[in-house]
Scaffold this active site. Structure first.
Site, PDB file in Angstrom:
ATOM      1  N   CYS A  78       0.824  -0.856   0.069  1.00  0.00           N
ATOM      2  CA  CYS A  78       0.275  -0.025  -0.437  1.00  0.00           C
ATOM      3  C   CYS A  78       0.838   1.692  -0.111  1.00  0.00           C
ATOM      4  O   CYS A  78       1.642   1.628   0.803  1.00  0.00           O
ATOM      5  CB  CYS A  78      -1.040   0.331   1.236  1.00  0.00           C
ATOM      6  N   GLY A  79       1.180   2.203  -1.086  1.00  0.00           N
ATOM      7  CA  GLY A  79       1.922   3.183  -0.912  1.00  0.00           C
ATOM      8  C   GLY A  79       1.167   4.407  -0.118  1.00  0.00           C
ATOM      9  O   GLY A  79       2.127   4.965   0.229  1.00  0.00           O
ATOM     10  N   CYS A 115      -5.407   6.314  -4.503  1.00  0.00           N
ATOM     11  CA  CYS A 115      -4.398   4.799  -4.128  1.00  0.00           C
ATOM     12  C   CYS A 115      -3.226   5.278  -4.615  1.00  0.00           C
ATOM     13  O   CYS A 115      -2.552   5.747  -5.433  1.00  0.00           O
ATOM     14  CB  CYS A 115      -5.113   3.951  -5.127  1.00  0.00           C
TER      15      CYS A 115
HETATM   16  N1  LIG Z   1      -6.189  -2.764  -2.331  1.00  0.00           N
HETATM   17  C1  LIG Z   1      -4.911  -2.648  -2.877  1.00  0.00           C
HETATM   18  C2  LIG Z   1      -4.120  -2.214  -2.096  1.00  0.00           C
HETATM   19  C3  LIG Z   1      -4.238  -1.079  -0.914  1.00  0.00           C
HETATM   20  C4  LIG Z   1      -2.982   0.093  -2.299  1.00  0.00           C
HETATM   21  C5  LIG Z   1      -3.790   1.606  -1.797  1.00  0.00           C
HETATM   22  N2  LIG Z   1      -4.346   1.403  -0.560  1.00  0.00           N
HETATM   23  C6  LIG Z   1      -2.570   1.939  -1.884  1.00  0.00           C
HETATM   24  O1  LIG Z   1      -2.210   2.973  -1.660  1.00  0.00           O
HETATM   25  O2  LIG Z   1      -1.576   1.932  -3.091  1.00  0.00           O
HETATM   26  C7  LIG Z   1      -4.560  -4.310  -2.944  1.00  0.00           C
HETATM   27  O3  LIG Z   1      -5.013  -5.115  -2.276  1.00  0.00           O
HETATM   28  O4  LIG Z   1      -3.519  -4.266  -3.815  1.00  0.00           O
END
Ligand SMILES: N[C@H](CCC[C@H](N)C(=O)O)C(=O)O
EC number: 5.1.1.7
Length: 265
Positions: free
Chosen positions: A70-71, A196
């Protein structure tokens, strides 16, 4: 149990200092803690643990399942280590599920997080699929405001097979050369989130590569805030990839974690 609430450009997380293993990450408990009515409310939950004497970031989506990188959460994790006094300088190294990361603390409070190299971009139905620590499908659109992100995102996430792991789905519109707008349907949240980080990274790399944009960093405007993506094009890969943006502590609190283990809400 003490918890902290952070957000990175509106992508929000419950943070727990789990170096003493006080919290057992059971999916049903995490799901309830992330519930915005019966719990604290968040897109995900992050545990700070220690692995080989290094801070280790474990990420869980709000569906309760442990997930990939998660970035936005990684920047919040770095800010959390600074708040706890684990890191006193202007940078910190930590381990994520995708390997080692370094986070730099800018004087303006923004945090610059080093992401993994991107080894390939696949073309699927004229759109792009790449892994920036999490899998991302990137579709360029003419008018991002009219996209039904929850409906369109769910269709792609559910119907197009991505090595059985599913994918996050990003809709992207160019605002001007070097600047894009993004909206993301997030896997494991199963809804649109306000930002995201790994998605913004994927969108910026696909945009720059396929539209031959020289500008670097790429400005990525998400609903919850603005991110900048830096990278260099190496031999058939993208290297020296950095995600820069905010990471804010919103509040901290105490929660009776035992009541969350039981089925009654
Ligand atoms: N939901 C994403 C992980 C968190 C990504 C997102 N919150 C970010 O900031 O990179 C997944 O299951 O691939």
């Amino acid at each position: 149990m003490q918890f902290y609430k952070y957000h990175g450009a509106g992508n929000d997380f419950i943070m727990i200092d789990n170096r003493k293993n006080i919290f057992s990450p059971q999916p049903n408990v995490i799901n309830k803690l992330c519930n915005r009515y019966f719990g604290i409310g968040a897109n995900g939950l992050i545990l700070l643990e220690i692995n080989n004497e290094m801070p280790f970031m474990r990420y869980f989506n709000s569906d309760g399942n442990e997930a990939t990188m998660c970035g936005n959460g990684g920047r919040c994790f770095a800010a959390f280590t600074k708040h706890l006094g684990i890191c006193n300088g202007n940078s910190i190294k930590f381990m994520g599920i995708d390997g080692e990361h370094i986070a730099l603390f800018n004087p303006d409070g923004f945090i610059k997080l080093k992401m993994i190299d991107v080894k390939k971009i696949e073309l699927i139905d004229d759109n792009y699929f790449l892994d920036t620590g999490s899998p991302h499908y990137v579709q360029f659109v003419r008018d991002i405001e009219t996209v039904d992100v929850d409906r369109e995102g769910k269709l792609i996430r559910k119907t197009v097979n991505f090595n059985n792991g599913g994918t996050n789905v990003n809709f992207v519109q160019e605002i001007k050369p070097g600047e894009i707008k993004i909206r993301t349907y997030e896997r494991g949240v199963e809804a649109e989130t306000l930002a995201c980080g790994t998605g913004a990274t994927a969108a910026a790399i696909a945009y720059s590569h396929y539209f031959e944009i020289e500008t670097n960093p790429i400005d990525v405007k998400a609903i919850g805030g603005n991110l900048k993506i830096y990278f260099e094009r190496g031999n058939e890969r993208f290297e020296n990839v950095w995600l820069e943006g905010p990471a804010k502590k919103v509040f901290e609190g105490i929660i009776d974690i035992d009541s969350y283990g039981k089925d009654t809400i």
